[in-house]
Design an enzyme around this catalytic site. Structure first.
Site, PDB file in Angstrom:
ATOM      1  N   TYR A   9       0.829  -1.202   0.000  1.00 43.34           N
ATOM      2  CA  TYR A   9       0.000   0.000   0.000  1.00 43.34           C
ATOM      3  C   TYR A   9       0.862   1.249   0.000  1.00 43.34           C
ATOM      4  O   TYR A   9       2.073   1.185   0.211  1.00 43.34           O
ATOM      5  CB  TYR A   9      -0.988  -0.010   1.185  1.00 43.34           C
ATOM      6  CG  TYR A   9      -0.403   0.356   2.534  1.00 43.34           C
ATOM      7  CD1 TYR A   9       0.472  -0.499   3.192  1.00 43.34           C
ATOM      8  CD2 TYR A   9      -0.724   1.561   3.152  1.00 43.34           C
ATOM      9  CE1 TYR A   9       1.000  -0.155   4.430  1.00 43.34           C
ATOM     10  CE2 TYR A   9      -0.200   1.910   4.388  1.00 43.34           C
ATOM     11  CZ  TYR A   9       0.660   1.048   5.015  1.00 43.34           C
ATOM     12  OH  TYR A   9       1.193   1.388   6.229  1.00 43.34           O
ATOM     13  N   ARG A  64       8.557   4.291  -4.159  1.00 46.33           N
ATOM     14  CA  ARG A  64       8.532   3.254  -3.117  1.00 46.33           C
ATOM     15  C   ARG A  64       7.518   2.164  -3.470  1.00 46.33           C
ATOM     16  O   ARG A  64       7.745   0.980  -3.211  1.00 46.33           O
ATOM     17  CB  ARG A  64       8.220   3.858  -1.748  1.00 46.33           C
ATOM     18  CG  ARG A  64       8.302   2.786  -0.650  1.00 46.33           C
ATOM     19  CD  ARG A  64       8.126   3.351   0.742  1.00 46.33           C
ATOM     20  NE  ARG A  64       6.859   4.030   0.882  1.00 46.33           N
ATOM     21  CZ  ARG A  64       6.538   4.831   1.893  1.00 46.33           C
ATOM     22  NH1 ARG A  64       7.417   5.059   2.855  1.00 46.33           N
ATOM     23  NH2 ARG A  64       5.359   5.398   1.955  1.00 46.33           N
ATOM     24  N   ARG A 113      -7.633 -20.262  -2.720  1.00 47.31           N
ATOM     25  CA  ARG A 113      -6.737 -20.086  -1.582  1.00 47.31           C
ATOM     26  C   ARG A 113      -5.670 -21.169  -1.532  1.00 47.31           C
ATOM     27  O   ARG A 113      -5.976 -22.357  -1.352  1.00 47.31           O
ATOM     28  CB  ARG A 113      -7.541 -20.079  -0.281  1.00 47.31           C
ATOM     29  CG  ARG A 113      -6.721 -19.582   0.902  1.00 47.31           C
ATOM     30  CD  ARG A 113      -7.478 -19.664   2.208  1.00 47.31           C
ATOM     31  NE  ARG A 113      -6.736 -19.023   3.288  1.00 47.31           N
ATOM     32  CZ  ARG A 113      -5.619 -19.536   3.819  1.00 47.31           C
ATOM     33  NH1 ARG A 113      -5.135 -20.684   3.387  1.00 47.31           N
ATOM     34  NH2 ARG A 113      -4.987 -18.876   4.788  1.00 47.31           N
ATOM     35  N   HIS A 135      -1.084 -21.226  -0.686  1.00 47.98           N
ATOM     36  CA  HIS A 135       0.036 -20.329  -0.396  1.00 47.98           C
ATOM     37  C   HIS A 135       0.874 -19.913  -1.611  1.00 47.98           C
ATOM     38  O   HIS A 135       1.190 -18.743  -1.744  1.00 47.98           O
ATOM     39  CB  HIS A 135       0.944 -20.929   0.684  1.00 47.98           C
ATOM     40  CG  HIS A 135       0.359 -20.831   2.070  1.00 47.98           C
ATOM     41  ND1 HIS A 135      -0.781 -21.487   2.451  1.00 47.98           N
ATOM     42  CD2 HIS A 135       0.764 -20.137   3.149  1.00 47.98           C
ATOM     43  CE1 HIS A 135      -1.066 -21.211   3.709  1.00 47.98           C
ATOM     44  NE2 HIS A 135      -0.143 -20.382   4.167  1.00 47.98           N
ATOM     45  N   LYS A 177       6.510  -1.984   2.157  1.00 46.98           N
ATOM     46  CA  LYS A 177       5.268  -1.395   2.699  1.00 46.98           C
ATOM     47  C   LYS A 177       4.093  -2.342   2.408  1.00 46.98           C
ATOM     48  O   LYS A 177       3.286  -2.111   1.512  1.00 46.98           O
ATOM     49  CB  LYS A 177       5.041   0.004   2.109  1.00 46.98           C
ATOM     50  CG  LYS A 177       4.060   0.845   2.925  1.00 46.98           C
ATOM     51  CD  LYS A 177       4.138   2.296   2.537  1.00 46.98           C
ATOM     52  CE  LYS A 177       3.010   3.126   3.107  1.00 46.98           C
ATOM     53  NZ  LYS A 177       3.009   3.255   4.563  1.00 46.98           N
ATOM     54  N   GLU A 214      11.264   2.677  15.039  1.00 49.90           N
ATOM     55  CA  GLU A 214      10.408   3.727  14.466  1.00 49.90           C
ATOM     56  C   GLU A 214       9.070   3.721  15.208  1.00 49.90           C
ATOM     57  O   GLU A 214       8.864   2.935  16.131  1.00 49.90           O
ATOM     58  CB  GLU A 214      10.199   3.497  12.968  1.00 49.90           C
ATOM     59  CG  GLU A 214       9.574   2.157  12.637  1.00 49.90           C
ATOM     60  CD  GLU A 214       9.434   1.889  11.145  1.00 49.90           C
ATOM     61  OE1 GLU A 214       9.375   2.842  10.358  1.00 49.90           O
ATOM     62  OE2 GLU A 214       9.361   0.699  10.784  1.00 49.90           O
ATOM     63  N   LEU A 232      10.627   1.165   7.902  1.00 47.85           N
ATOM     64  CA  LEU A 232      10.106   1.577   6.607  1.00 47.85           C
ATOM     65  C   LEU A 232      10.782   2.903   6.266  1.00 47.85           C
ATOM     66  O   LEU A 232      10.779   3.830   7.092  1.00 47.85           O
ATOM     67  CB  LEU A 232       8.588   1.780   6.654  1.00 47.85           C
ATOM     68  CG  LEU A 232       8.043   2.179   5.282  1.00 47.85           C
ATOM     69  CD1 LEU A 232       7.975   0.985   4.349  1.00 47.85           C
ATOM     70  CD2 LEU A 232       6.686   2.830   5.395  1.00 47.85           C
TER      71      LEU A 232
HETATM   72  C1  LIG Z   1       5.966   1.809   9.989  1.00 49.39           C
HETATM   73  C2  LIG Z   1       6.041   3.107   9.268  1.00 49.39           C
HETATM   74  N1  LIG Z   1       7.163   3.838   9.349  1.00 49.39           N
HETATM   75  C3  LIG Z   1       7.274   5.032   8.741  1.00 49.39           C
HETATM   76  C4  LIG Z   1       6.225   5.563   8.007  1.00 49.39           C
HETATM   77  C5  LIG Z   1       6.376   6.911   7.367  1.00 49.39           C
HETATM   78  O1  LIG Z   1       6.418   6.805   5.968  1.00 49.39           O
HETATM   79  P1  LIG Z   1       5.956   8.020   5.046  1.00 49.39           P
HETATM   80  O2  LIG Z   1       6.786   9.197   5.448  1.00 49.39           O
HETATM   81  O3  LIG Z   1       6.267   7.563   3.670  1.00 49.39           O
HETATM   82  O4  LIG Z   1       4.502   8.233   5.304  1.00 49.39           O
HETATM   83  C6  LIG Z   1       5.037   4.826   7.871  1.00 49.39           C
HETATM   84  C7  LIG Z   1       3.928   5.344   7.075  1.00 49.39           C
HETATM   85  O5  LIG Z   1       2.894   4.726   6.926  1.00 49.39           O
HETATM   86  C8  LIG Z   1       4.946   3.570   8.508  1.00 49.39           C
HETATM   87  O6  LIG Z   1       3.830   2.828   8.429  1.00 49.39           O
END
Ligand SMILES: Cc1ncc(COP(=O)(O)O)c(C=O)c1O
Length: 287
Positions: free
Chosen positions: A33, A52, A100, A102, A148, A181, A206
């Protein structure tokens, strides 16, 4: 005005939008996403989010169902149909519908879902002006959170636990006691020497698109900056702390686990970065 979503080639009323029961996004979390902020009708960091998205799709070996330009035409049409001035656009691409099982299906067409929703910018700005308090929680996510994907259950549970404990969000701590984070944001400090620090973009975080833009902004403003992990204790001794994301832009963190950071109030560097980021994004009309 009804909210409008986009599902696999069709704009539909949000309340009527649905996916197939055997969509692999639903069955396996086999989906990626993206989220874009929209302010004054302008999509923030649009190219960064597209880049990304391409990396996430490639990591899962899902073929991009639309070229970037064609996807952005749909995104803009969705914004128009929702009269979206300030808000968020969510995109999800799954591997598609298949019986369904895997292994990857031999033939499946990736599914696309897009939704848009308004955001109250005055409320978001007020939250940033006040700052937030976070709770630390063990980072119990899988080893590829740099992709993501929609697999956000540890993030959901950490956020819920933090809210129930009276905090506004959570920061994840890895096995070595270092902050990874936030639940949906990157974590930053201005350390005790005045250097801006955020964790290097390895598989453990991320790589936020907002983070990347803020690194450039900080450097352009002449702030000392280092990509270096920090511990909870370093964060508590820091001059300032803040988070960055498409949904929070730059939002100060004023306390961790009930202890104050600095004076327990938003600091000047976070404030300057937020102002500069918002004015940069809204002053350049993106194609
Ligand atoms: C786990 C995580 N870290 C960092 C971010 C920040 O990413 P962005 O600046 O691209 O929104 C997000 C955004 O959804 C996230 O889910």
């Amino acid at each position: 005005m009804p909210r409008i979503a986009y599902v696999d080639g069709q704009f539909v009323r949000h309340g009527d939008a649905s996916v197939h029961v055997e969509d692999r996004g639903l069955q396996f979390g086999d989906a990626v996403y993206e989220v874009w902020a929209v302010r004054n009708g302008i999509l923030f960091d649009s190219e960064g989010h597209l880049a990304r998205l391409a990396r996430s799709l490639a990591a899962l070996q899902i073929k991009a169902p639309r070229a970037d330009q064609s996807l952005m035409i749909v995104v803009r049409e969705l914004m128009t149909r929702n009269k979206l001035k300030d808000g968020l656009v969510y995109l999800q691409i799954s591997r598609g519908v298949a019986r369904r099982d895997h292994p990857f299906p031999a033939h499946s067409r990736p599914s696309i879902i897009l939704t848009a929703r308004p955001m109250n910018m005055a409320q978001a700005d007020a939250r940033a002006a006040k700052g937030i308090q976070v709770q630390t929680r063990p980072d119990n996510r899988w080893g590829r959170v740099d992709i993501k994907t929609v697999n956000l259950l540890p993030n959901v549970l950490a956020k819920q636990a933090a809210l129930e404990a009276g905090f506004q969000d959570a920061w994840f701590i890895d096995g070595s006691g270092m902050v990874t984070e936030g639940t949906a944001q990157n974590a930053w400090i201005v350390d005790s020497t005045g250097t801006l620090r955020t964790r290097p973009a390895t598989h453990a975080i991320l790589r936020g698109i907002t983070r990347d833009t803020i690194i450039k902004t900080a450097q352009a403003l002449g702030f000392a900056f280092e990509e270096k992990a920090f511990s909870r204790d370093e964060a508590l001794q820091a001059r300032e702390a803040f988070i960055t994301s498409a949904t929070s832009f730059v939002t100060p963190v004023i306390g961790i686990d009930g202890e104050k950071i600095g004076e327990g109030a938003p600091g000047p560097i976070a404030r300057k970065l937020r102002e500069t980021y918002l004015s940069q994004q809204t002053s350049v009309k993106k194609p």
